[in-house]
Design an enzyme around this catalytic site. Structure first.
Site, PDB file in Angstrom:
ATOM      1  CB  CYS A   3     -45.324  20.505 -76.883  1.00  0.00           C
ATOM      2  SG  CYS A   3     -44.334  19.117 -76.273  1.00  0.00           S
TER       3      CYS A   3
ATOM      4  CB  CYS B 263     -38.253  17.256 -79.457  1.00  0.00           C
ATOM      5  SG  CYS B 263     -39.182  18.721 -79.919  1.00  0.00           S
TER       6      CYS B 263
END
Ligand code: FES
Length: 140
Positions: free
Chosen positions: A103, A33
């Protein structure tokens, strides 16, 4: 889809910023990402994390995860911070969508990487991260 805790830590992240004379700094990134997270630690002579700040260039879940991770290790010992898992961060946030679990992994790695930096700078061995190899986020 996001819990109240996630929204709260995303909108009002705790401990944002940097510590100029930090004792340990960790920077990690996710190649997929492209998000980057940086964590700064102040550690006293009793191995207590007296201050912690973060900067995250990334998604909302990464910001919420780093905010929660800093809250979870502030005032704690080095050993307690080493033991912080991404699972504990997710739990404290009341859950994250599956696609966003990475994350929270970034937050765990950023903490470990900052502790590793501290051990390198001070020559102190920290149990659990002796062989920690932080990835260079700028290599990707
Ligand atoms: Fe990559 Fe959140 S989408 S850290």
């Amino acid at each position: 889809m996001y819990t109240e805790e996630v929204m709260d830590h995303f909108k009002n992240p705790r401990n944002v910023g940097e510590i100029k004379d930090a004792d340990g700094v960790g920077e990690v990134g996710n190649a997929k990402c492209g998000d980057i997270m940086k964590i700064y630690l102040k550690i006293d002579e009793k191995d207590i994390i007296t201050d912690v700040k973060f900067l995250t260039f990334g998604c909302g879940s990464a910001i919420a995860s780093s905010s929660m991770a800093t809250e979870l290790i502030k005032g704690k010992s080095i050993d307690e911070a080493v033991a912080l898992t991404n699972k504990a961060v997710v739990e404290a946030l009341g859950g994250l969508p599956k696609a966003k679990v990475h994350c929270s992994v970034l937050a765990e790695q950023a903490v470990k990487s900052a502790l590793y930096d501290y051990s390198q700078k001070t020559g102190k061995q920290i149990k659990g991260i002796e062989n920690y190899k932080p990835e260079d986020p700028h290599e990707h």
